[in-house]
Design an enzyme around this catalytic site. Sequence first.
Site, PDB file in Angstrom:
ATOM      1  N   ARG A 182       0.569  -0.989  -0.232  1.00  0.00           N
ATOM      2  CA  ARG A 182       0.179   0.291   0.183  1.00  0.00           C
ATOM      3  C   ARG A 182       0.932   1.379  -0.074  1.00  0.00           C
ATOM      4  O   ARG A 182       2.099   0.898   0.251  1.00  0.00           O
ATOM      5  CB  ARG A 182      -0.638  -0.216   1.167  1.00  0.00           C
ATOM      6  CG  ARG A 182      -0.449  -0.411   2.414  1.00  0.00           C
ATOM      7  CD  ARG A 182      -0.936  -0.720   3.453  1.00  0.00           C
ATOM      8  NE  ARG A 182      -0.969  -1.141   4.993  1.00  0.00           N
ATOM      9  CZ  ARG A 182      -1.697  -1.563   5.777  1.00  0.00           C
ATOM     10  NH1 ARG A 182      -2.948  -2.234   5.525  1.00  0.00           N
ATOM     11  NH2 ARG A 182      -1.019  -1.605   7.013  1.00  0.00           N
TER      12      ARG A 182
ATOM     13  N   GLU B  93      -3.944   5.542   4.238  1.00  0.00           N
ATOM     14  CA  GLU B  93      -3.148   4.864   3.485  1.00  0.00           C
ATOM     15  C   GLU B  93      -4.020   4.281   2.158  1.00  0.00           C
ATOM     16  O   GLU B  93      -5.229   4.201   2.336  1.00  0.00           O
ATOM     17  CB  GLU B  93      -3.148   3.273   3.904  1.00  0.00           C
ATOM     18  CG  GLU B  93      -1.360   3.274   5.035  1.00  0.00           C
ATOM     19  CD  GLU B  93      -1.740   1.646   6.624  1.00  0.00           C
ATOM     20  OE1 GLU B  93      -0.570   1.639   6.811  1.00  0.00           O
ATOM     21  OE2 GLU B  93      -2.560   1.717   6.380  1.00  0.00           O
TER      22      GLU B  93
ATOM     23  N   THR C 119      -9.813   5.422  16.006  1.00  0.00           N
ATOM     24  CA  THR C 119      -9.121   4.937  15.556  1.00  0.00           C
ATOM     25  C   THR C 119      -8.111   4.750  13.419  1.00  0.00           C
ATOM     26  O   THR C 119      -7.864   5.021  13.130  1.00  0.00           O
ATOM     27  CB  THR C 119      -7.516   3.833  16.836  1.00  0.00           C
ATOM     28  OG1 THR C 119      -7.858   4.076  17.797  1.00  0.00           O
ATOM     29  CG2 THR C 119      -6.591   3.616  15.425  1.00  0.00           C
TER      30      THR C 119
ATOM     31  N   GLN D 229     -11.785  -2.693  17.576  1.00  0.00           N
ATOM     32  CA  GLN D 229     -11.647  -4.478  16.727  1.00  0.00           C
ATOM     33  C   GLN D 229     -11.920  -5.406  17.488  1.00  0.00           C
ATOM     34  O   GLN D 229     -11.918  -7.253  16.934  1.00  0.00           O
ATOM     35  CB  GLN D 229      -9.563  -4.650  16.081  1.00  0.00           C
ATOM     36  CG  GLN D 229      -9.417  -3.729  15.903  1.00  0.00           C
ATOM     37  CD  GLN D 229     -10.308  -3.240  14.256  1.00  0.00           C
ATOM     38  OE1 GLN D 229     -11.071  -3.789  13.807  1.00  0.00           O
ATOM     39  NE2 GLN D 229     -10.456  -1.678  13.931  1.00  0.00           N
TER      40      GLN D 229
ATOM     41  N   THR E 143      -3.707  -4.255  19.743  1.00  0.00           N
ATOM     42  CA  THR E 143      -3.388  -2.802  20.167  1.00  0.00           C
ATOM     43  C   THR E 143      -3.133  -1.295  19.373  1.00  0.00           C
ATOM     44  O   THR E 143      -3.003  -2.026  18.195  1.00  0.00           O
ATOM     45  CB  THR E 143      -2.653  -3.049  21.614  1.00  0.00           C
ATOM     46  OG1 THR E 143      -1.108  -3.031  20.594  1.00  0.00           O
ATOM     47  CG2 THR E 143      -1.829  -3.441  22.336  1.00  0.00           C
TER      48      THR E 143
ATOM     49  N   VAL F 273      -2.108  -8.367  15.222  1.00  0.00           N
ATOM     50  CA  VAL F 273      -3.134  -7.785  14.346  1.00  0.00           C
ATOM     51  C   VAL F 273      -2.625  -6.106  14.165  1.00  0.00           C
ATOM     52  O   VAL F 273      -2.096  -5.759  13.352  1.00  0.00           O
ATOM     53  CB  VAL F 273      -4.154  -7.880  14.264  1.00  0.00           C
ATOM     54  CG1 VAL F 273      -5.179  -7.149  13.275  1.00  0.00           C
ATOM     55  CG2 VAL F 273      -4.371  -9.265  14.571  1.00  0.00           C
TER      56      VAL F 273
ATOM     57  N   ASP G 119       0.767  -2.318  12.465  1.00  0.00           N
ATOM     58  CA  ASP G 119       0.718  -2.705  11.493  1.00  0.00           C
ATOM     59  C   ASP G 119       1.972  -1.926  10.079  1.00  0.00           C
ATOM     60  O   ASP G 119       0.940  -1.306   9.247  1.00  0.00           O
ATOM     61  CB  ASP G 119      -0.912  -2.663  10.619  1.00  0.00           C
ATOM     62  CG  ASP G 119      -1.239  -1.298  11.286  1.00  0.00           C
ATOM     63  OD1 ASP G 119      -0.970  -1.212  12.475  1.00  0.00           O
ATOM     64  OD2 ASP G 119      -2.278  -1.516  11.340  1.00  0.00           O
TER      65      ASP G 119
HETATM   66  P1  NAD Z   1      -8.467   1.041  19.052  1.00  0.00           P
HETATM   67  O1  NAD Z   1      -7.528   2.695  19.363  1.00  0.00           O
HETATM   68  O2  NAD Z   1      -9.980   1.713  19.244  1.00  0.00           O
HETATM   69  O3  NAD Z   1      -7.976   0.408  20.705  1.00  0.00           O
HETATM   70  C1  NAD Z   1      -6.873   0.272  20.732  1.00  0.00           C
HETATM   71  C2  NAD Z   1      -6.481  -1.161  22.174  1.00  0.00           C
HETATM   72  O4  NAD Z   1      -5.798  -0.950  22.598  1.00  0.00           O
HETATM   73  C3  NAD Z   1      -7.142   0.402  23.143  1.00  0.00           C
HETATM   74  O5  NAD Z   1      -7.887  -0.049  23.885  1.00  0.00           O
HETATM   75  C4  NAD Z   1      -5.598   1.025  24.284  1.00  0.00           C
HETATM   76  O6  NAD Z   1      -5.807   1.029  25.106  1.00  0.00           O
HETATM   77  C5  NAD Z   1      -4.751  -0.281  23.761  1.00  0.00           C
HETATM   78  N1  NAD Z   1      -3.779  -0.710  24.175  1.00  0.00           N
HETATM   79  C6  NAD Z   1      -2.815   0.377  23.840  1.00  0.00           C
HETATM   80  N2  NAD Z   1      -1.176  -0.014  24.569  1.00  0.00           N
HETATM   81  C7  NAD Z   1      -2.057  -1.140  24.640  1.00  0.00           C
HETATM   82  C8  NAD Z   1      -0.978  -2.705  25.708  1.00  0.00           C
HETATM   83  N3  NAD Z   1       0.237  -2.395  25.589  1.00  0.00           N
HETATM   84  N4  NAD Z   1      -1.516  -3.357  25.959  1.00  0.00           N
HETATM   85  C9  NAD Z   1      -2.683  -3.916  25.810  1.00  0.00           C
HETATM   86  N5  NAD Z   1      -3.671  -2.994  25.158  1.00  0.00           N
HETATM   87  C10 NAD Z   1      -2.907  -1.492  25.120  1.00  0.00           C
HETATM   88  O7  NAD Z   1      -7.637   0.717  17.671  1.00  0.00           O
HETATM   89  P2  NAD Z   1      -8.024  -0.345  17.107  1.00  0.00           P
HETATM   90  O8  NAD Z   1      -8.922   0.295  16.364  1.00  0.00           O
HETATM   91  O9  NAD Z   1      -9.454  -1.542  17.973  1.00  0.00           O
HETATM   92  O10 NAD Z   1      -6.996  -1.296  16.297  1.00  0.00           O
HETATM   93  C11 NAD Z   1      -6.409  -1.695  16.987  1.00  0.00           C
HETATM   94  C12 NAD Z   1      -5.583  -2.454  15.998  1.00  0.00           C
HETATM   95  O11 NAD Z   1      -5.355  -2.759  15.162  1.00  0.00           O
HETATM   96  C13 NAD Z   1      -4.553  -0.730  15.534  1.00  0.00           C
HETATM   97  O12 NAD Z   1      -2.880  -0.547  16.071  1.00  0.00           O
HETATM   98  C14 NAD Z   1      -4.346  -0.837  14.069  1.00  0.00           C
HETATM   99  O13 NAD Z   1      -4.009  -0.191  13.466  1.00  0.00           O
HETATM  100  C15 NAD Z   1      -4.853  -2.118  13.507  1.00  0.00           C
HETATM  101  N6  NAD Z   1      -4.804  -3.013  13.008  1.00  0.00           N
HETATM  102  C16 NAD Z   1      -5.041  -3.831  11.875  1.00  0.00           C
HETATM  103  C17 NAD Z   1      -5.690  -4.518  11.178  1.00  0.00           C
HETATM  104  C18 NAD Z   1      -4.895  -5.834  10.136  1.00  0.00           C
HETATM  105  O14 NAD Z   1      -5.284  -5.937   9.368  1.00  0.00           O
HETATM  106  N7  NAD Z   1      -3.675  -5.822  10.607  1.00  0.00           N
HETATM  107  C19 NAD Z   1      -6.752  -4.005  10.480  1.00  0.00           C
HETATM  108  C20 NAD Z   1      -7.275  -3.550  11.584  1.00  0.00           C
HETATM  109  C21 NAD Z   1      -6.464  -2.286  12.942  1.00  0.00           C
END
Ligand code: NAD
Length: 370
Positions: free
Chosen positions: A55, A66, A94, A150, A211, A234, A237
Amino acid sequence: MKTGQVSHRIQTLFLSAQDVAVIVRRKGLEFCFSQLVDVMRADFLRWADFDKSARVARYSPNGVIELMPIADSKTYSFKYVNGHPLNTQLGLPTVMAFGVLADMNTGTLELISELTLTTALRTAAASALAARALARPDCRSMALIGNGAQSEFQALAFHYLLGIRELRLFDPDVEATRKLMRNLQAFDLGLTACDSVGEAVRGADIVTTITAHSGLAEVLDAEMLDAGMHINAVGGDSPGKTELDPSILRRGQVFVEYEPQTRAEGELQRQPGDFAVTELWRVLAGQAKGRVDAQQITIFDSVGFALEDYSALRLMRDLARELEVGQAIGIVPELADPKDLFGYLNLLNNEPQRAYIGPLCSQTEKEVCG
Ligand code: NAD
């Protein structure tokens, strides 16, 4: 076409977040997950049909925006998505996204859809698709580290598709864990809120890290792992954003979606350029081994690949048509003569132009168009 004839109607199906919520409610979440896994698997199995690329990203101090394009000979798709871990402090998600499907032969826009909900659904489905190929078949418990937007999607995809019955939850934000427990209370799942990552991981068959934070974090330490675990990583990223102690990747076999992208964005970014990984499609196609025994640690280093959005967009389009959900919108002008785009402006017509007056119309604009 002769001037004056009516042209083909160029209408695009628009799916809002509410439309997607209606589709999920009417078809059921379990059905949606299982369909997503099926279409995604079928698309991964025709890997060679796709014109693939990593991407395109633009970074700011707080996050990333992205674009994720992909195409086969018939259909082009792209997703716009952001990742801003500090957004929740501003009351914003987020991750926010929308996506497009277009016809490769003509470039006609077929679909514009929300992809915020659909990304959560497709990410959980991709995790489950990988885990079905890589985790031990007797897995029943999962640690869920990160309980944000998520997390319920991951929990329920693993519940429905892998038979997970016990969830061990940790998030430094206890309100996030409470929200997750509230949302999942109606499901047949044992839920345990834990005080640390170590406590959550202890005894779990699968560990999902999802996270959001900035920086090269090590949410999961290598000494927390037991033989036979499957790690579904996950949240790491994008460049400079990880979740795993790098030595974890050397404890097991690492599986990725699209290697060139994951080398830059995944946990893999902290390994040498020749670190061996296996692309998931090769396991699904029987061209590479998945898990080799019950003691092996398997790691799915997920970053999210455009093909998963292509699959999800096509499924949502088909379900929307079946359920007659969504709206046809005229994003492209309908022309009697396709060469007469200028005529569409209707500049010489004395009739007053109809102008949109909406909430974004400034006072000056209101005076002009009102
Ligand atoms: P969100 O902000 O709603 O939730 C993230 C959570 O992580 C928060 O509640 C936060 O308190 C918690 N957190 C932060 N540091 C932490 C730690 N050390 N230990 C435990 N928890 C911790 O975000 P979201 O929408 O749930 O997305 C989560 C992550 O997934 C993001 O980084 C996002 O970029 C990633 N993501 C990846 C994909 C993929 O395809 N790989 C797809 C969607 C989202």
